[in-house]
Design a protein around this motif. Structure first.
Motif, PDB file in Angstrom:
ATOM      1  N   ASP A 113       0.797  -1.231   0.000  1.00 31.90           N
ATOM      2  CA  ASP A 113       0.000   0.000   0.000  1.00 31.90           C
ATOM      3  C   ASP A 113       0.831   1.283   0.000  1.00 31.90           C
ATOM      4  OD1 ASP A 113      -2.424  -1.337  -0.051  1.00 31.90           O
ATOM      5  OD2 ASP A 113      -2.434  -1.566   2.131  1.00 31.90           O
ATOM      6  N   VAL A 114       2.138   1.167  -0.139  1.00 32.31           N
ATOM      7  CA  VAL A 114       2.990   2.366  -0.179  1.00 32.31           C
ATOM      8  C   VAL A 114       3.294   2.687  -1.646  1.00 32.31           C
ATOM      9  CG1 VAL A 114       5.219   3.364   0.462  1.00 32.31           C
ATOM     10  CG2 VAL A 114       4.051   1.790   2.040  1.00 32.31           C
ATOM     11  N   PRO A 115       2.871   3.858  -2.140  1.00 29.96           N
ATOM     12  CA  PRO A 115       3.147   4.190  -3.538  1.00 29.96           C
ATOM     13  C   PRO A 115       4.608   4.585  -3.732  1.00 29.96           C
ATOM     14  CG  PRO A 115       1.761   5.875  -2.506  1.00 29.96           C
ATOM     15  CD  PRO A 115       2.126   4.894  -1.440  1.00 29.96           C
ATOM     16  N   ILE A 116       5.234   3.973  -4.709  1.00 31.22           N
ATOM     17  CA  ILE A 116       6.643   4.264  -5.017  1.00 31.22           C
ATOM     18  C   ILE A 116       6.680   4.744  -6.463  1.00 31.22           C
ATOM     19  CG2 ILE A 116       8.962   3.264  -5.132  1.00 31.22           C
ATOM     20  CD1 ILE A 116       7.606   0.952  -3.353  1.00 31.22           C
ATOM     21  N   ASN A 117       7.367   5.846  -6.725  1.00 27.08           N
ATOM     22  CA  ASN A 117       7.350   6.405  -8.077  1.00 27.08           C
ATOM     23  C   ASN A 117       8.122   5.523  -9.052  1.00 27.08           C
ATOM     24  OD1 ASN A 117       7.542   9.446  -6.387  1.00 27.08           O
ATOM     25  ND2 ASN A 117       5.792   8.830  -7.645  1.00 27.08           N
ATOM     26  N   SER A 118       7.470   5.252 -10.204  1.00 28.77           N
ATOM     27  CA  SER A 118       8.183   4.492 -11.233  1.00 28.77           C
ATOM     28  C   SER A 118       8.750   5.493 -12.232  1.00 28.77           C
ATOM     29  CB  SER A 118       7.262   3.474 -11.908  1.00 28.77           C
ATOM     30  OG  SER A 118       6.033   4.054 -12.229  1.00 28.77           O
ATOM     31  N   ILE A 119       9.921   6.031 -11.868  1.00 20.81           N
ATOM     32  CA  ILE A 119      10.526   7.104 -12.667  1.00 20.81           C
ATOM     33  C   ILE A 119      12.025   6.853 -12.791  1.00 20.81           C
ATOM     34  CG2 ILE A 119       8.928   8.990 -12.146  1.00 20.81           C
ATOM     35  CD1 ILE A 119      10.675   9.771  -9.817  1.00 20.81           C
ATOM     36  N   ASN A 120      12.621   7.558 -13.768  1.00 16.67           N
ATOM     37  CA  ASN A 120      14.079   7.486 -13.855  1.00 16.67           C
ATOM     38  C   ASN A 120      14.681   8.743 -13.212  1.00 16.67           C
ATOM     39  OD1 ASN A 120      13.932   9.563 -15.752  1.00 16.67           O
ATOM     40  ND2 ASN A 120      13.833   8.115 -17.461  1.00 16.67           N
ATOM     41  N   LEU A 121      15.991   8.788 -13.200  1.00 18.35           N
ATOM     42  CA  LEU A 121      16.665   9.886 -12.496  1.00 18.35           C
ATOM     43  C   LEU A 121      16.272  11.257 -13.060  1.00 18.35           C
ATOM     44  CD1 LEU A 121      18.738  10.695 -10.343  1.00 18.35           C
ATOM     45  CD2 LEU A 121      20.534  10.400 -12.055  1.00 18.35           C
ATOM     46  N   GLY A 122      16.198  11.345 -14.398  1.00 17.40           N
ATOM     47  CA  GLY A 122      15.851  12.625 -15.040  1.00 17.40           C
ATOM     48  C   GLY A 122      14.474  13.107 -14.599  1.00 17.40           C
ATOM     49  N   GLU A 123      13.524  12.187 -14.559  1.00 16.96           N
ATOM     50  CA  GLU A 123      12.159  12.562 -14.140  1.00 16.96           C
ATOM     51  C   GLU A 123      12.145  12.989 -12.673  1.00 16.96           C
ATOM     52  OE1 GLU A 123       9.511   9.625 -17.008  1.00 16.96           O
ATOM     53  OE2 GLU A 123      10.677   8.760 -15.384  1.00 16.96           O
ATOM     54  N   ALA A 124      12.949  12.317 -11.859  1.00 20.77           N
ATOM     55  CA  ALA A 124      13.011  12.684 -10.438  1.00 20.77           C
ATOM     56  C   ALA A 124      13.584  14.094 -10.293  1.00 20.77           C
ATOM     57  CB  ALA A 124      13.855  11.669  -9.672  1.00 20.77           C
ATOM     58  N   ILE A 125      14.633  14.380 -11.063  1.00 19.62           N
ATOM     59  CA  ILE A 125      15.255  15.712 -10.976  1.00 19.62           C
ATOM     60  C   ILE A 125      14.261  16.796 -11.408  1.00 19.62           C
ATOM     61  CG2 ILE A 125      17.084  17.181 -11.958  1.00 19.62           C
ATOM     62  CD1 ILE A 125      18.833  14.634 -12.102  1.00 19.62           C
ATOM     63  N   SER A 126      13.419  16.466 -12.398  1.00 17.37           N
ATOM     64  CA  SER A 126      12.479  17.480 -12.905  1.00 17.37           C
ATOM     65  C   SER A 126      11.450  17.889 -11.845  1.00 17.37           C
ATOM     66  CB  SER A 126      11.786  16.981 -14.172  1.00 17.37           C
ATOM     67  OG  SER A 126      10.859  15.976 -13.811  1.00 17.37           O
ATOM     68  N   GLN A 127      11.330  17.128 -10.773  1.00 15.32           N
ATOM     69  CA  GLN A 127      10.385  17.484  -9.708  1.00 15.32           C
ATOM     70  C   GLN A 127      10.937  18.558  -8.772  1.00 15.32           C
ATOM     71  OE1 GLN A 127       7.260  16.028  -9.562  1.00 15.32           O
ATOM     72  NE2 GLN A 127       8.006  15.238 -11.522  1.00 15.32           N
ATOM     73  N   LEU A 128      12.258  18.714  -8.768  1.00 11.56           N
ATOM     74  CA  LEU A 128      12.868  19.645  -7.808  1.00 11.56           C
ATOM     75  C   LEU A 128      12.466  21.080  -8.130  1.00 11.56           C
ATOM     76  CD1 LEU A 128      16.449  18.059  -7.625  1.00 11.56           C
ATOM     77  CD2 LEU A 128      14.477  17.632  -6.147  1.00 11.56           C
ATOM     78  N   GLY A 129      12.043  21.806  -7.117  1.00 12.76           N
ATOM     79  CA  GLY A 129      11.666  23.210  -7.298  1.00 12.76           C
ATOM     80  C   GLY A 129      10.236  23.406  -7.730  1.00 12.76           C
ATOM     81  N   GLU A 130       9.542  22.329  -8.091  1.00 12.80           N
ATOM     82  CA  GLU A 130       8.150  22.441  -8.554  1.00 12.80           C
ATOM     83  C   GLU A 130       7.208  22.751  -7.387  1.00 12.80           C
ATOM     84  OE1 GLU A 130       6.758  22.030 -11.840  1.00 12.80           O
ATOM     85  OE2 GLU A 130       8.865  22.589 -12.124  1.00 12.80           O
ATOM     86  N   LYS A 131       7.401  22.025  -6.268  1.00  9.67           N
ATOM     87  CA  LYS A 131       6.593  22.260  -5.057  1.00  9.67           C
ATOM     88  C   LYS A 131       7.386  21.761  -3.854  1.00  9.67           C
ATOM     89  CE  LYS A 131       4.140  17.867  -5.297  1.00  9.67           C
ATOM     90  NZ  LYS A 131       3.341  17.078  -4.475  1.00  9.67           N
ATOM     91  N   ARG A 132       6.882  22.005  -2.650  1.00  8.96           N
ATOM     92  CA  ARG A 132       7.589  21.523  -1.456  1.00  8.96           C
ATOM     93  C   ARG A 132       7.591  19.993  -1.474  1.00  8.96           C
ATOM     94  NH1 ARG A 132       5.818  22.817   3.889  1.00  8.96           N
ATOM     95  NH2 ARG A 132       7.986  23.112   4.490  1.00  8.96           N
ATOM     96  N   LEU A 133       8.745  19.406  -1.136  1.00 11.17           N
ATOM     97  CA  LEU A 133       8.867  17.953  -1.264  1.00 11.17           C
ATOM     98  C   LEU A 133       9.454  17.293  -0.028  1.00 11.17           C
ATOM     99  CD1 LEU A 133      10.565  17.477  -4.786  1.00 11.17           C
ATOM    100  CD2 LEU A 133       8.172  17.014  -4.233  1.00 11.17           C
ATOM    101  N   LYS A 134       8.810  16.210   0.402  1.00 11.62           N
ATOM    102  CA  LYS A 134       9.448  15.302   1.346  1.00 11.62           C
ATOM    103  C   LYS A 134       9.924  14.125   0.491  1.00 11.62           C
ATOM    104  CE  LYS A 134       5.600  15.111   3.933  1.00 11.62           C
ATOM    105  NZ  LYS A 134       4.869  16.216   3.340  1.00 11.62           N
ATOM    106  N   ILE A 135      11.216  13.917   0.453  1.00  7.52           N
ATOM    107  CA  ILE A 135      11.747  12.851  -0.405  1.00  7.52           C
ATOM    108  C   ILE A 135      12.162  11.664   0.458  1.00  7.52           C
ATOM    109  CG2 ILE A 135      13.458  12.245  -2.166  1.00  7.52           C
ATOM    110  CD1 ILE A 135      13.770  15.192  -2.813  1.00  7.52           C
ATOM    111  N   PHE A 136      11.544  10.515   0.191  1.00  4.90           N
ATOM    112  CA  PHE A 136      11.907   9.280   0.880  1.00  4.90           C
ATOM    113  C   PHE A 136      12.435   8.283  -0.153  1.00  4.90           C
ATOM    114  CE2 PHE A 136       8.166  10.208   4.003  1.00  4.90           C
ATOM    115  CZ  PHE A 136       8.927  11.182   4.643  1.00  4.90           C
TER     116      PHE A 136
END
Ligand code: UDP
Length: 260
Positions: free
Chosen positions: A8-31
């Motif tokens: 039941d824990v959602p884990i993002n199915s993304i690559n490194l580039g997609e993960a980097i594109s999230q930075l600065g978009e909104k406040r993030l807790k990264i686990f």
């Protein structure tokens, strides 16, 4: 952003580039959920609640690729039958297991990316946690490598109200938390909303021990061929063999039997 749920824990199915594109978009807790973290979340409801607060959930650990592939099989009976053959193939050939999680993103690698991002975007960073002098030496390390990086502070103080106040008074933009699981995610989930200056908080496990030089990380060529686990096993055989057993045996079998 696509995600895939395990326990039941959602884990993002993304690559490194997609993960980097999230930075600065909104406040993030990264686990960085890995097999041990997910198993712990099954045993500890307080931890599961904290983990579910994550905004960017980086797949950290190859066991996730094995389990997500096994769980594509509908029948539990067939999953059990396939477990051993899948495991054997997986040990030598990862490609067929990358459909759901195309890339494994290790916490320490993403921390490097995030520090560079902070320097480029003029954001200050705070290093919190880890025993001994790891936080201080991590701060020194990054100061040397990134001359324009703004360091808001570092501390090895235990997770507590005092730790929260220290980070708050530093006015840091980016917080790295290295208390290990489950303490680090519980700390971040509890205090993130009250730390309104923060844009990003990331839980980084044992990463400070690497950057401080207190524990040696595998040389690049070993990391590039995917054998960092073997290097770590050599440095810390008892802790690491338990982790490998959890990732490749306990985690898949628990997932097979508990998946809904
Ligand atoms: N740690 C800590 N407080 C604790 C327990 C652990 O600061 O009560 C730190 C420890 O010094 C080490 C890190 O947490 O730096 C280890 O985390 P973990 O074993 O989760 O790291 P991983 O090996 O998974 O990256």
């Amino acid at each position: 952003m696509n995600s895939y749920k395990i326990f039941d824990v959602p884990i993002n199915s993304i690559n490194l580039g997609e993960a980097i594109s999230q930075l600065g978009e909104k406040r993030l807790k990264i686990f960085t959920p890995n097999p041990e973290i997910l198993l712990e979340s099954e045993r500890n409801p307080e931890y599961k609640t904290a983990l579910l607060q994550g905004d960017l959930m980086l797949p950290d650990g190859h066991g996730l690729q094995l389990v997500s592939t096994l769980l594509k099989i509908k029948s539990k009976f067939l999953r059990v039958l396939c477990y051993l053959p899948f495991l054997l193939i997986f040990l030598f050939w990862k490609k067929p297991f990358k459909k759901i999680f195309p890339e494994i993103i290790h916490g320490a690698d993403f921390m490097l990316v995030l520090v560079s991002w902070a320097e480029l975007n003029n954001k200050s960073v705070f290093f919190l946690g880890a025993f001994g002098n790891s936080a201080e030496k991590t701060s020194d390390y990054f100061k040397n490598v990134h001359s324009n990086l703004k360091i808001a502070g570092f501390s090895n103080i235990d997770p507590s109200e005092k730790a929260f106040e220290l980070v708050k008074s530093s006015n840091a933009d980016v917080l790295f938390v290295a208390y290990g699981a489950p303490k680090q995610e519980i700390f971040v989930s509890k205090y993130f909303d009250k730390l309104d200056n923060l844009s990003i908080a990331m839980c980084v496990g044992g990463s400070f021990d690497f950057f401080s030089g207190n524990i040696k990380r595998a040389p690049n060529f070993i990391r590039n061929i995917g054998l960092e686990w073997l290097w770590r096993l050599f440095l810390n055989p008892i802790k690491r063999s338990k982790r490998i057993f959890n990732a490749l045996v306990v985690f898949p079998l628990t997932a097979i039997f508990s998946s809904r």
